[in-house]
Design a protein around this motif. Structure first.
Motif, PDB file in Angstrom:
ATOM      1  N   GLU A   1      28.256  51.122 103.043  1.00 35.91           N
ATOM      2  CA  GLU A   1      28.130  49.980 104.042  1.00 35.91           C
ATOM      3  C   GLU A   1      29.532  49.107 104.000  1.00 35.91           C
ATOM      4  N   ARG A   2      30.023  48.987 102.524  1.00 42.47           N
ATOM      5  CA  ARG A   2      31.235  48.232 102.496  1.00 42.47           C
ATOM      6  C   ARG A   2      32.597  49.142 103.118  1.00 42.47           C
ATOM      7  N   LEU A   3      32.471  50.530 102.711  1.00 44.87           N
ATOM      8  CA  LEU A   3      33.490  51.379 103.473  1.00 44.87           C
ATOM      9  C   LEU A   3      33.444  51.369 105.098  1.00 44.87           C
ATOM     10  N   ARG A   4      32.199  51.231 105.307  1.00 40.02           N
ATOM     11  CA  ARG A   4      32.004  51.308 107.044  1.00 40.02           C
ATOM     12  C   ARG A   4      32.593  49.832 107.344  1.00 40.02           C
ATOM     13  N   ASP A   5      32.148  48.640 106.543  1.00 44.58           N
ATOM     14  CA  ASP A   5      32.739  47.535 107.039  1.00 44.58           C
ATOM     15  C   ASP A   5      34.136  47.225 107.039  1.00 44.58           C
ATOM     16  N   HIS A   6      34.866  48.107 106.257  1.00 46.75           N
ATOM     17  CA  HIS A   6      36.283  48.161 106.337  1.00 46.75           C
ATOM     18  C   HIS A   6      37.101  49.199 107.118  1.00 46.75           C
ATOM     19  N   GLY A   7      36.019  49.783 108.182  1.00 43.68           N
ATOM     20  CA  GLY A   7      36.272  50.774 109.104  1.00 43.68           C
ATOM     21  C   GLY A   7      36.998  51.932 108.527  1.00 43.68           C
ATOM     22  N   ILE A   8      36.707  52.507 107.426  1.00 40.28           N
ATOM     23  CA  ILE A   8      37.060  53.500 106.984  1.00 40.28           C
ATOM     24  C   ILE A   8      36.496  54.788 107.795  1.00 40.28           C
ATOM     25  N   ASP A   9      37.570  55.667 108.017  1.00 44.10           N
ATOM     26  CA  ASP A   9      37.332  57.121 108.656  1.00 44.10           C
ATOM     27  C   ASP A   9      36.931  58.054 107.652  1.00 44.10           C
ATOM     28  N   PHE A  10      35.537  58.500 107.587  1.00 38.86           N
ATOM     29  CA  PHE A  10      35.183  59.525 106.769  1.00 38.86           C
ATOM     30  C   PHE A  10      35.461  60.836 107.171  1.00 38.86           C
ATOM     31  N   VAL A  11      35.893  61.626 105.923  1.00 38.11           N
ATOM     32  CA  VAL A  11      36.308  63.097 106.345  1.00 38.11           C
ATOM     33  C   VAL A  11      34.542  63.645 106.439  1.00 38.11           C
ATOM     34  N   ILE A  12      33.718  63.321 105.482  1.00 41.65           N
ATOM     35  CA  ILE A  12      32.495  63.657 105.954  1.00 41.65           C
ATOM     36  C   ILE A  12      31.757  62.284 105.841  1.00 41.65           C
TER      37      ILE A  12
END
Length: 139
Positions: free
Chosen positions: A88-99
């Protein structure tokens, strides 16, 4: 055997960007540093980012449970709730996931939550969690 913190040093070609990424996005506490490197408390482990020429190639992938996993990569096995909070934290920071965050080996031995992302310098990271940590090395 009780777990001991690991020490991992990785190359980064943009030290300020990597410093912000690990410090702000992950919220890692900074330890010692010098002009060319920075220590971080990475979930209880010692991660050191070292300034180095760009050379990372996260384009190589190996198939794992139907997904193309970047090689090389590193990461941490977290408790399930901590993994969910990090996703959730990574999503909130707008991270583009490889997977994208999801479940691998669903219904099989070794079922796990996993996600992959790249730091600003191309280092691939994986974070995983097991509802049953006894499955960590299960075959």
């Amino acid at each position: 055997m009780p777990l001991s913190p690991f020490h991992l040093a990785i190359p980064v070609h943009d030290l300020p960007a990597a410093r912000r990424f690990y410090g702000e996005v992950f919220g890692c506490r900074e330890g010692r540093s010098a002009a060319q490197w920075v220590d971080f408390d990475f979930f209880g482990h010692q991660l050191v980012i070292h300034e180095a020429p760009a050379r990372i190639d996260a384009a190589h992938r190996n198939p794992v449970d139907g997904q193309a996993v970047p090689v090389p990569h590193f990461g941490v096995v977290l408790p399930w709730e901590a993994w969910e909070a990090l996703a959730e934290r990574l999503r909130d920071h707008g991270i583009d996931f490889v997977i994208e965050p999801g479940i691998r080996f669903r219904g099989e031995v070794g079922e796990q939550a996993t996600m992959f992302l790249l730091d600003p310098c191309g280092n691939a990271l994986e974070f995983k969690a097991f509802r049953d940590i006894g499955q960590l090395f299960a075959r």
